[in-house]
Structures are given as structure tokens and as C-alpha cells.
Scaffold this motif. Structure first.
Motif, mmCIF file in Angstrom:
data_model
loop_
_atom_site.group_PDB
_atom_site.id
_atom_site.type_symbol
_atom_site.label_atom_id
_atom_site.label_comp_id
_atom_site.label_asym_id
_atom_site.label_seq_id
_atom_site.Cartn_x
_atom_site.Cartn_y
_atom_site.Cartn_z
ATOM 1 N N THR A 41 -9.383 41.151 -21.668
ATOM 2 C CA THR A 41 -10.015 41.658 -22.706
ATOM 3 C C THR A 41 -10.887 42.970 -22.700
ATOM 4 O O THR A 41 -11.611 42.846 -21.572
ATOM 5 C CB THR A 41 -10.683 40.660 -24.220
ATOM 6 N N HIS A 42 -11.566 43.827 -23.529
ATOM 7 C CA HIS A 42 -12.194 44.919 -23.166
ATOM 8 C C HIS A 42 -12.488 45.674 -24.704
ATOM 9 O O HIS A 42 -12.294 45.292 -25.136
ATOM 10 C CB HIS A 42 -11.102 46.447 -22.261
ATOM 11 N N ALA A 43 -14.101 45.759 -24.062
ATOM 12 C CA ALA A 43 -14.735 45.544 -25.217
ATOM 13 C C ALA A 43 -14.707 44.247 -26.016
ATOM 14 O O ALA A 43 -14.918 43.571 -26.040
ATOM 15 C CB ALA A 43 -15.003 47.240 -25.766
ATOM 16 N N ALA A 44 -16.483 44.519 -27.284
ATOM 17 C CA ALA A 44 -16.505 43.376 -27.232
ATOM 18 C C ALA A 44 -15.807 42.952 -28.870
ATOM 19 O O ALA A 44 -15.577 41.945 -28.987
ATOM 20 C CB ALA A 44 -17.903 43.455 -28.352
ATOM 21 N N LYS A 45 -14.908 43.645 -29.370
ATOM 22 C CA LYS A 45 -14.319 43.658 -30.350
ATOM 23 C C LYS A 45 -13.705 42.650 -29.849
ATOM 24 O O LYS A 45 -12.938 41.118 -30.542
ATOM 25 C CB LYS A 45 -13.880 44.697 -31.198
ATOM 26 N N GLY A 46 -12.119 43.118 -28.943
ATOM 27 C CA GLY A 46 -11.217 42.272 -28.530
ATOM 28 C C GLY A 46 -11.303 41.335 -27.801
ATOM 29 O O GLY A 46 -10.567 40.061 -28.031
ATOM 30 N N THR A 47 -12.866 41.194 -27.424
ATOM 31 C CA THR A 47 -13.251 39.568 -26.871
ATOM 32 C C THR A 47 -13.437 39.302 -28.737
ATOM 33 O O THR A 47 -13.023 38.020 -27.558
ATOM 34 C CB THR A 47 -14.978 40.513 -25.554
ATOM 35 N N THR A 48 -13.595 39.296 -28.579
ATOM 36 C CA THR A 48 -14.699 38.387 -30.015
ATOM 37 C C THR A 48 -13.726 37.261 -29.813
ATOM 38 O O THR A 48 -13.450 36.662 -30.587
ATOM 39 C CB THR A 48 -15.530 38.793 -30.792
ATOM 40 N N LEU A 49 -12.758 38.362 -30.542
ATOM 41 C CA LEU A 49 -10.910 38.116 -31.823
ATOM 42 C C LEU A 49 -10.244 36.668 -30.679
ATOM 43 O O LEU A 49 -10.637 35.466 -30.945
ATOM 44 C CB LEU A 49 -10.064 39.087 -31.837
ATOM 45 N N VAL A 50 -9.991 37.295 -29.274
ATOM 46 C CA VAL A 50 -9.399 36.583 -28.265
ATOM 47 C C VAL A 50 -10.423 35.068 -28.009
ATOM 48 O O VAL A 50 -10.082 34.218 -28.115
ATOM 49 C CB VAL A 50 -9.357 37.054 -26.941
ATOM 50 N N ALA A 51 -12.040 35.004 -27.747
ATOM 51 C CA ALA A 51 -12.671 34.310 -27.544
ATOM 52 C C ALA A 51 -12.232 32.478 -28.611
ATOM 53 O O ALA A 51 -12.234 31.761 -28.148
ATOM 54 C CB ALA A 51 -13.788 34.787 -26.896
ATOM 55 N N ARG A 52 -11.956 33.756 -30.182
ATOM 56 C CA ARG A 52 -12.434 32.860 -30.758
ATOM 57 C C ARG A 52 -11.308 31.272 -31.102
ATOM 58 O O ARG A 52 -10.449 30.241 -30.938
ATOM 59 C CB ARG A 52 -11.709 33.208 -32.357
ATOM 60 N N VAL A 53 -9.941 32.433 -30.738
ATOM 61 C CA VAL A 53 -8.072 31.982 -31.117
ATOM 62 C C VAL A 53 -7.734 31.273 -29.443
ATOM 63 O O VAL A 53 -7.752 30.035 -29.073
ATOM 64 C CB VAL A 53 -7.354 32.901 -30.962
ATOM 65 N N ASN A 54 -8.669 31.381 -28.602
ATOM 66 C CA ASN A 54 -8.853 31.021 -26.398
ATOM 67 C C ASN A 54 -9.466 29.277 -27.577
ATOM 68 O O ASN A 54 -8.964 28.602 -25.737
ATOM 69 C CB ASN A 54 -9.253 31.583 -26.758
ATOM 70 N N ARG A 55 -10.093 28.906 -28.493
ATOM 71 C CA ARG A 55 -10.605 27.737 -28.264
ATOM 72 C C ARG A 55 -9.710 26.939 -27.845
ATOM 73 O O ARG A 55 -9.795 25.028 -27.541
ATOM 74 C CB ARG A 55 -11.400 27.206 -28.955
ATOM 75 N N LEU A 56 -8.223 27.102 -29.235
ATOM 76 C CA LEU A 56 -7.574 26.286 -28.940
ATOM 77 C C LEU A 56 -6.214 26.652 -27.727
ATOM 78 O O LEU A 56 -5.554 25.380 -27.684
ATOM 79 C CB LEU A 56 -6.362 26.429 -30.671
ATOM 80 N N LEU A 57 -6.312 27.990 -26.646
ATOM 81 C CA LEU A 57 -5.260 28.097 -26.131
ATOM 82 C C LEU A 57 -5.171 27.281 -24.286
ATOM 83 O O LEU A 57 -4.548 26.926 -23.815
ATOM 84 C CB LEU A 57 -4.771 29.385 -25.741
#
Length: 359
Positions: A106-122
Motif C-alpha cells: 500500500t502507498h500513503a496513509a489512507k490506503g494503508t489504513t484501510l488495508v490494515a483494518r481488514v487485514n486483521r482478518l486476512l
């Protein structure tokens, strides 16, 4: 739910449909605009696609969608792209689960935040790239971070066991061919028309120049109307032009006498790196990676830009010669193949962490 595990004897992605040892990499930047960071995202995706299966995950209405090579698969998220939209999170989770990448970058804070949230399950291996030195707390919680400058890296308060690597932005060394200089002393500034770029200050500074000049500001953005009004108020309409979006930046740099970066903040400014390859002369405010690359004599605080531009004008041959020496020395550090190889090495390192899940 299955969490990622490394595969003995090679990297993941060895099934028959994807080819032996072909990694599937998802690149994601939650942006609808186009600027230096987006250009880095596109160029890196295109270059990596020569070796990996690369999927560019895009927001709806992303204007960068037509700029990827045919080898990059584009997948669009159709939900409203606000950061706290639960439907966007659900769609992102579903897409990543379906795509099952070996690594998501991921690049930059917004996309990184979104992925980090859902990646807790993945539990996918997740590398986040920090493109500036502004506050971006999400990077403090990732296991793997790349930063585009030493200053950006220092802004990350890494968790125990986390790794932060500095990987600068790169430039493809294209040759636009010889260009004749514009007749008037021409200054080029490039970037999104956003307050952080300091173009309003640059306009005020060039108004005080004691010689004939032309300033071309390349880019689009929310500050356009305000900058147009400022140019009219300053009676600079014949000297300062907002050129809008252009895709021939190397050519414009070669035609100009000077490139100026007037930003309040930057990460690893793409304009600085492109100038090393294409410009005769560059001055920049001491932001982001600028002090790591340019000697002091090519830097100026915003309130000193008029004085520095004047000095360059009256001592142009000496400045141009000195900048050419700096550019020749630093260009190899920022060539796109060199930067891509550094990312490949980081990917190999991440995927080689056997028995440990990403985060």
C-alpha cells in the motif's frame, strides 16, 4: 480462516494457473487524483509487472486508471471512497480474499489504513510505503514499512520487531531528445495545485524579480482558482501561466532554465528526482529528501526564493555546471531499475519470514 504461510523451497504462488514461483502482488493507493506519489505508484506497478503478477487496486473514478501497462491487471473498488465507509471496508476485504495475493503493498496513509483494518482478518503480508514525513500513525503499527526519505523514516515510531527501510522514489531514464531553450528566462514548477506546494508564495516571490522571466506552473488541483486570482491581482498574467496537467514533464524541464520546488512539505519529491535527469538547474525548499540529495547552495527557504532565483540568473553558467556535477553523481541512486530491485529485495525478505504472519 487460512492465514498466509511461506512455502518451503520458494515463494508462494506456485500453482499451475499462476506459473512457477510467480508472485501475485496487489498494489493499492486510495487516491482519485494524480500527482508525484500516484506517478510513483504507477511506475512501480508497471515495472514490477515484468516479473510478477501485479494487480493495481483502484478507487472508483481514479483518473490514473488509464496509465498502467497492459501487464497490470486493474481492479476497481466501487464503494464510496470515504475512509470510514463500512461498505468500502467490506468490498476491500472481499476483493483481497478473492485475489489472495502473496503480498499487498500500500502507498500513503489512507490506503494503508484501510488495508490494515481488514487485514486483521486476512493476515496477508503487508508492506506500507510512507511518502511524506507528516503524521501517519498507521505506519507505527505495521511490521514492514518503506519510506521515501530518511526524514520520512524517522517519522515512523516503529513497533517492536518492525522493519523500516528507506527506498527512494525512482525515475525511468527516458530521453525526450534535445530541446531548444525558451527565449525568456523560464522557470518551471510542477505539482498538484494544493496549498502544501507553496505556489502562492512562489508567485509572490517571482513578482519581485528584477529581470524578464516566465513562470510555468504545471498541474491541476483545488487551489487553481485562487492562484489565477492571485496572478491577476499581481498583474502577472503575461509572466505567470498555469499550464494545467501535462504529460511531457521531461521536455518542459529541458526547455526551461530553472526548476523550482517551493513546497512547505514533501517526502521524496518526484520533481527533484526528475530534475536530476532532465533539468539544467534546480532550487528547492529544504523539505523531505531535499537536504539528503542537494547541497545547501541549491536550497532556499520560501522567503528567500526571489533572492536565490536572482543569484542563479546572474551566475547561471556556474550554477548550471555545478548542478550538472551533482546530478551526474546522484542519478544512479534514483534510476527506476535500481529502486525496483530494492523493492524486490524487500518483498523477498518479507516472504522469507517463515512461520510468521504479516501485519
Amino acid at each position: 480462516m487460512r492465514r498466509w504461510q511461506p512455502v518451503d523451497g520458494g515463494f508462494p504462488g506456485t500453482d499451475g494457473n499462476r506459473g512457477k514461483h510467480t508472485l501475485r502482488i496487489v498494489q493499492f493507493m486510495a487516491s482519485e487524483g494524480y500527482g508525484g506519489a500516484e506517478k510513483v505508484f504507477i511506475e512501480l506497478s508497471n515495472a514490477l509487472a515484468a516479473e510478477y503478477e501485479v494487480i493495481a487496486l483502484l478507487l472508483r473514478n481514479a483518473i490514473i486508471s488509464g496509465r498502467f501497462s497492459p501487464q497490470v491487471r486493474q481492479v476497481v473498488l466501487h464503494s464510496n471512497p470515504t475512509s470510514n465507509n463500512p461498505l468500502l471496508h467490506l468490498e476491500l476485504y472481499s476483493r483481497l480474499k478473492e485475489l489472495a495475493p502473496d503480498l499487498i503493498h500500500t502507498h500513503a496513509a489512507k490506503g494503508t489504513t484501510l488495508v490494515a483494518r481488514v487485514n486483521r482478518l486476512l493476515g496477508l503480508p503487508h508492506l506500507g510505503t510512507k511518502h511524506n514525513d507528516r503524521r501517519g500513525r498507521i505506519f507505527n503499527h505495521l511490521r514492514w514499512v518503506s519510506a521515501v526519505s530518511e526524514k520520512s523514516a524517522r517519522s515512523v515510531v516503529a513497533a517492536r520487531g518492525a522493519e523500516v527501510r528507506v527506498i527512494h522514489n525512482g525515475v525511468a531514464a527516458e530521453d525526450p531528445g534535445p530541446e531548444e531553450k525558451d527565449k525568456a528566462f523560464t522557470i518551471v514548477a510542477v505539482g498538484r495545485l494544493d496549498a502544501i506546494k507553496g505556489f502562492d508564495i512562489l508567485i509572490d516571490q517571482v513578482a519581485a524579480l528584477p529581470f524578464d522571466f516566465r513562470l510555468k506552473i504545471i498541474g491541476e488541483g483545488p487551489e487553481k482558482a485562487r492562484l489565477e486570482q492571485q496572478i491577476r491581482n499581481r498583474k502577472l498574467s503575461e509572466k505567470v501561466v498555469l499550464e494545467g496537467f501535462r504529460d511531457d514533464i521531461p521536455r518542459l524541464m529541458r526547455r526551461a532554465h530553472l526548476v523550482v520546488i517551493s513546497s512547505h512539505q514533501e517526502g521524496g519529491p518526484k520533481v527533484m528526482i526528475e530534475s536530476l535527469f532532465h533539468a539544467d538547474m534546480l532550487i528547492a525548499t529544504p523539505v523531505g529528501a531535499v537536504p539528503e540529495v542537494l547541497p545547501d547552495r541549491f536550497q532556499a527557504r520560501q522567503e528567500e526564493l526571489a533572492a536565490k532565483i536572482s543569484q542563479v540568473y546572474f551566475e547561471y553558467d556556474r550554477y548550471r555546471e555545478d548542478f550538472a556535477a551533482v546530478a551526474a553523481k546522484r542519478r544512479p541512486d534514483f534510476s527506476l531499475p535500481e529502486i525496483v530491485e530494492k523493492y524486490r529485495d524487500f518483498y523477498r525478505h518479507i516472504l522469507g519470514q517463515k512461520g510468521q504472519s504479516g501485519g
